[in-house]
Enzyme design. Structure first.
Site, PDB file in Angstrom:
ATOM      1  N   PHE A   1       1.069  -8.938   0.896  1.00 26.70           N
ATOM      2  CA  PHE A   1       0.232  -7.755   0.605  1.00 26.70           C
ATOM      3  C   PHE A   1      -0.356  -7.257   1.928  1.00 26.70           C
ATOM      4  O   PHE A   1      -1.563  -7.199   2.108  1.00 26.70           O
ATOM      5  CB  PHE A   1      -0.885  -8.091  -0.389  1.00 26.70           C
ATOM      6  CG  PHE A   1      -0.421  -8.825  -1.634  1.00 26.70           C
ATOM      7  CD1 PHE A   1       0.098  -8.121  -2.715  1.00 26.70           C
ATOM      8  CD2 PHE A   1      -0.495 -10.218  -1.721  1.00 26.70           C
ATOM      9  CE1 PHE A   1       0.506  -8.797  -3.866  1.00 26.70           C
ATOM     10  CE2 PHE A   1      -0.085 -10.888  -2.864  1.00 26.70           C
ATOM     11  CZ  PHE A   1       0.419 -10.181  -3.939  1.00 26.70           C
TER      12      PHE A   1
ATOM     13  N   ASP B   1       5.204  -6.282   1.499  1.00 22.66           N
ATOM     14  CA  ASP B   1       4.412  -5.300   0.752  1.00 22.66           C
ATOM     15  C   ASP B   1       5.371  -4.492  -0.105  1.00 22.66           C
ATOM     16  O   ASP B   1       6.539  -4.327   0.242  1.00 22.66           O
ATOM     17  CB  ASP B   1       3.629  -4.369   1.703  1.00 22.66           C
ATOM     18  CG  ASP B   1       2.429  -3.716   1.007  1.00 22.66           C
ATOM     19  OD1 ASP B   1       1.290  -4.150   1.245  1.00 22.66           O
ATOM     20  OD2 ASP B   1       2.649  -2.789   0.202  1.00 22.66           O
ATOM     21  N   SER B   2       4.873  -4.000  -1.229  1.00 25.27           N
ATOM     22  CA  SER B   2       5.727  -3.174  -2.087  1.00 25.27           C
ATOM     23  C   SER B   2       5.857  -1.750  -1.532  1.00 25.27           C
ATOM     24  O   SER B   2       6.723  -1.000  -1.963  1.00 25.27           O
ATOM     25  CB  SER B   2       5.156  -3.132  -3.507  1.00 25.27           C
ATOM     26  OG  SER B   2       3.792  -2.756  -3.455  1.00 25.27           O
TER      27      SER B   2
ATOM     28  N   ASN C   1       8.336  -7.295  -4.027  1.00 26.47           N
ATOM     29  CA  ASN C   1       7.270  -7.819  -4.867  1.00 26.47           C
ATOM     30  C   ASN C   1       6.951  -9.244  -4.414  1.00 26.47           C
ATOM     31  O   ASN C   1       7.833 -10.103  -4.386  1.00 26.47           O
ATOM     32  CB  ASN C   1       7.756  -7.811  -6.319  1.00 26.47           C
ATOM     33  CG  ASN C   1       6.683  -8.264  -7.286  1.00 26.47           C
ATOM     34  OD1 ASN C   1       5.675  -8.840  -6.891  1.00 26.47           O
ATOM     35  ND2 ASN C   1       6.921  -8.004  -8.551  1.00 26.47           N
TER      36      ASN C   1
ATOM     37  N   ASP D   1      -3.433 -11.456   0.128  1.00 22.11           N
ATOM     38  CA  ASP D   1      -4.505 -10.457  -0.005  1.00 22.11           C
ATOM     39  C   ASP D   1      -4.097  -9.413  -1.043  1.00 22.11           C
ATOM     40  O   ASP D   1      -3.876  -8.246  -0.715  1.00 22.11           O
ATOM     41  CB  ASP D   1      -4.774  -9.804   1.357  1.00 22.11           C
ATOM     42  CG  ASP D   1      -5.947  -8.837   1.303  1.00 22.11           C
ATOM     43  OD1 ASP D   1      -6.777  -8.945   0.379  1.00 22.11           O
ATOM     44  OD2 ASP D   1      -6.030  -7.965   2.194  1.00 22.11           O
TER      45      ASP D   1
ATOM     46  N   CYS E   1     -10.094  -9.538  -4.627  1.00 21.16           N
ATOM     47  CA  CYS E   1     -11.056  -8.419  -4.578  1.00 21.16           C
ATOM     48  C   CYS E   1     -11.428  -7.973  -5.987  1.00 21.16           C
ATOM     49  O   CYS E   1     -11.979  -6.892  -6.163  1.00 21.16           O
ATOM     50  CB  CYS E   1     -10.509  -7.265  -3.747  1.00 21.16           C
ATOM     51  SG  CYS E   1      -8.993  -6.567  -4.392  1.00 21.16           S
TER      52      CYS E   1
HETATM   53  N1  SAH Z   1      -4.015  -7.052   3.686  1.00 23.46           N
HETATM   54  C1  SAH Z   1      -4.323  -5.641   3.805  1.00 23.46           C
HETATM   55  C2  SAH Z   1      -4.799  -5.016   2.515  1.00 23.46           C
HETATM   56  C3  SAH Z   1      -3.896  -5.254   1.331  1.00 23.46           C
HETATM   57  S1  SAH Z   1      -4.149  -4.180   0.005  1.00 23.46           S
HETATM   58  C4  SAH Z   1      -5.358  -5.483   4.902  1.00 23.46           C
HETATM   59  O1  SAH Z   1      -5.953  -6.468   5.340  1.00 23.46           O
HETATM   60  O2  SAH Z   1      -5.581  -4.350   5.325  1.00 23.46           O
HETATM   61  C5  SAH Z   1      -2.933  -4.661  -1.116  1.00 23.46           C
HETATM   62  C6  SAH Z   1      -1.510  -4.265  -0.739  1.00 23.46           C
HETATM   63  O3  SAH Z   1      -0.651  -4.880  -1.702  1.00 23.46           O
HETATM   64  C7  SAH Z   1      -1.178  -2.792  -0.787  1.00 23.46           C
HETATM   65  O4  SAH Z   1      -0.638  -2.409   0.462  1.00 23.46           O
HETATM   66  C8  SAH Z   1      -0.120  -2.642  -1.879  1.00 23.46           C
HETATM   67  O5  SAH Z   1       0.896  -1.719  -1.516  1.00 23.46           O
HETATM   68  C9  SAH Z   1       0.445  -4.017  -1.975  1.00 23.46           C
HETATM   69  N2  SAH Z   1       0.973  -4.488  -3.267  1.00 23.46           N
HETATM   70  C10 SAH Z   1       0.436  -4.322  -4.495  1.00 23.46           C
HETATM   71  N3  SAH Z   1       1.121  -5.040  -5.413  1.00 23.46           N
HETATM   72  C11 SAH Z   1       2.132  -5.681  -4.753  1.00 23.46           C
HETATM   73  C12 SAH Z   1       3.172  -6.597  -5.133  1.00 23.46           C
HETATM   74  N4  SAH Z   1       3.290  -7.016  -6.397  1.00 23.46           N
HETATM   75  N5  SAH Z   1       3.986  -7.057  -4.174  1.00 23.46           N
HETATM   76  C13 SAH Z   1       3.846  -6.651  -2.890  1.00 23.46           C
HETATM   77  N6  SAH Z   1       2.881  -5.810  -2.475  1.00 23.46           N
HETATM   78  C14 SAH Z   1       2.027  -5.335  -3.383  1.00 23.46           C
END
Ligand code: SAH
Length: 381
Positions: free
Chosen positions: A214, A236-237, A264, A285, A325
């Site tokens: 993420f 990231d997705s 994913n 995250d 969060c």
């Molecule tokens: N780590 C980042 C914030 C992450 S926010 C920082 O420190 O700035 C969450 C992220 O997860 C987003 O970019 C979103 O696109 C991604 N996301 C949401 N669901 C997901 C999934 N199932 N698999 C991969 N990425 C995902």
């Protein structure tokens, strides 16, 4: 309410005198008629009145707004003086005694969200106060958050003052240069609440193979690379977010071997397990899994799943930096979920640090709901 909690629910109101319109100032009185607090009306919301003051001599007017904004800005003086940090939250809604108002600073620009009717109808006064206090180059409104629908408000966005470049702008975070899309980025542009945690986690990344799940635009990646990570894989997705990871590493001249996987996290971690891949540091995250109380159980299953997988992918002595969060998943519950994952993974897991949202997202003691981000840095044996 006597303890200054800023929400008055519809179910707690016995009688309404008059016909307040959305955003109007109302007096809240006890059953004996005595004045208790002043607030603003939200006719469509279960939180029917947002409370702004418990002082009968304090009118809810433009002067109060200006005062509170000045106080919020004064509360970030240390950040304003830090030349390596040009993006942070200036106003954090109820936690800064300004219900429904979020203002984030990104270098010379301000991005604001008006999330309650009380804030939305005061947009002109808010813009005037922000201009007076901060002289920004632009004020951009991004009131696109889902919570607005609970207030009966439409989503709205647009420039409310000044000029904002079409392209991404550059900010500094902990001395690193980061590009941010204020119009199209997630939240108001980026995840300012993780600013200090990027630094905390990077301390474990020297010489490490790091997996950042993420990742969004790469806040953890840039700090990890700067701390001397040996290799960084991001998942990231969002392909657009991963492009920003690459751009942000390059922008800082960080040439660490890095790979980006658009996918994913749930599936990619399983694939890594099947391939018997191992890492020294894994960061989890995820986005908010629980938006309401009914989703908490499912959210916990999601947290347990990814944390279990991450523990299985760590070398003995490796580091798991894991976050939630979801405000509705409290710190105790989150720790229990990680405990459950450690049992299933059959690994000894030690908490070495407890993390929270960054200092520009303060928690007002009368409003504990303002505390939503929690993180654990764990050593996994
Ligand atoms: N780590 C980042 C914030 C992450 S926010 C920082 O420190 O700035 C969450 C992220 O997860 C987003 O970019 C979103 O696109 C991604 N996301 C949401 N669901 C997901 C999934 N199932 N698999 C991969 N990425 C995902």
């Amino acid at each position: 309410m006597r303890n200054r909690h800023p929400w008055l629910f519809a179910s707690a109101i016995a009688r309404v005198d008059g016909t307040p319109r959305d955003g109007d100032v109302v007096d809240v009185c006890a059953s004996d008629g005595s004045w208790m607090a002043g607030g603003t009306w939200s006719g469509a919301s279960q939180i029917r009145v947002r409370l702004w003051t418990w002082d009968p001599d304090e009118p809810i007017d433009a002067a109060l707004l200006s005062d509170r904004i000045r106080r919020a800005v004064a509360g970030r003086a240390e950040l304003a003086a830090d030349s390596g940090t040009t993006a942070y939250r200036l106003v954090f809604s109820e936690s800064d005694s300004l219900p429904g108002l979020i203002v984030d600073r990104y270098a010379d620009y301000l991005v604001m969200q008006l999330l309650t009717t009380g804030a939305a109808v005061r947009v002109d006064e808010i813009v005037a106060a922000l201009r007076e206090e901060l002289s920004p180059a632009a004020i951009y409104e991004r009131s696109d958050a889902e919570v607005r629908t609970k207030e009966g408000l439409d989503r709205t966005e647009g420039l409310r003052w000044g000029d904002l470049p079409e392209d991404a702008i550059e900010i500094l975070e902990g001395g690193y240069r980061m590009e941010v899309e204020l119009r199209n980025g997630q939240k108001t542009g980026t995840y300012l609440d993780q600013r200090q945690n990027h630094v905390r986690v990077a301390r474990y990344c020297a010489g490490a193979e790091v997996l950042s799940c993420f990742s969004y635009a790469g806040g953890f990646e840039v700090h990890a690379a700067g701390a001397g990570a040996r290799q960084i894989i991001s998942i990231d997705s969002s392909a657009a977010a991963l492009e920003q990871v690459v751009a942000n590493l390059r922008r800082n001249g960080l040439s660490v071997p890095a790979e980006q996987i658009t996918g994913n996290v749930f599936g990619e971690l399983r694939r890594f397990r099947a391939e018997e891949r191992r890492f020294d540091v894994i960061i989890l995250d995820p986005p908010k899994f629980a938006a309401n109380a009914a989703q908490v159980e499912k959210a916990c299953r999601g947290y347990k799943d990814i944390n279990l997988l991450a523990m299985q992918l760590l070398r003995p002595g490796g580091i798991l930096a894991t976050f939630s969060c979801s405000g509705l998943v409290g710190a105790d519950l989150f720790q229990k979920v990680i405990f459950g994952a450690s049992l299933d993974a059959r690994r000894d897991v030690q908490i070495v640090e407890r993390l929270s949202q960054s200092s520009d997202h303060p928690v007002l003691l009368t409003f504990p709901e303002g505390e939503y981000l929690k993180g654990l840095i764990c050593r996994v044996w």
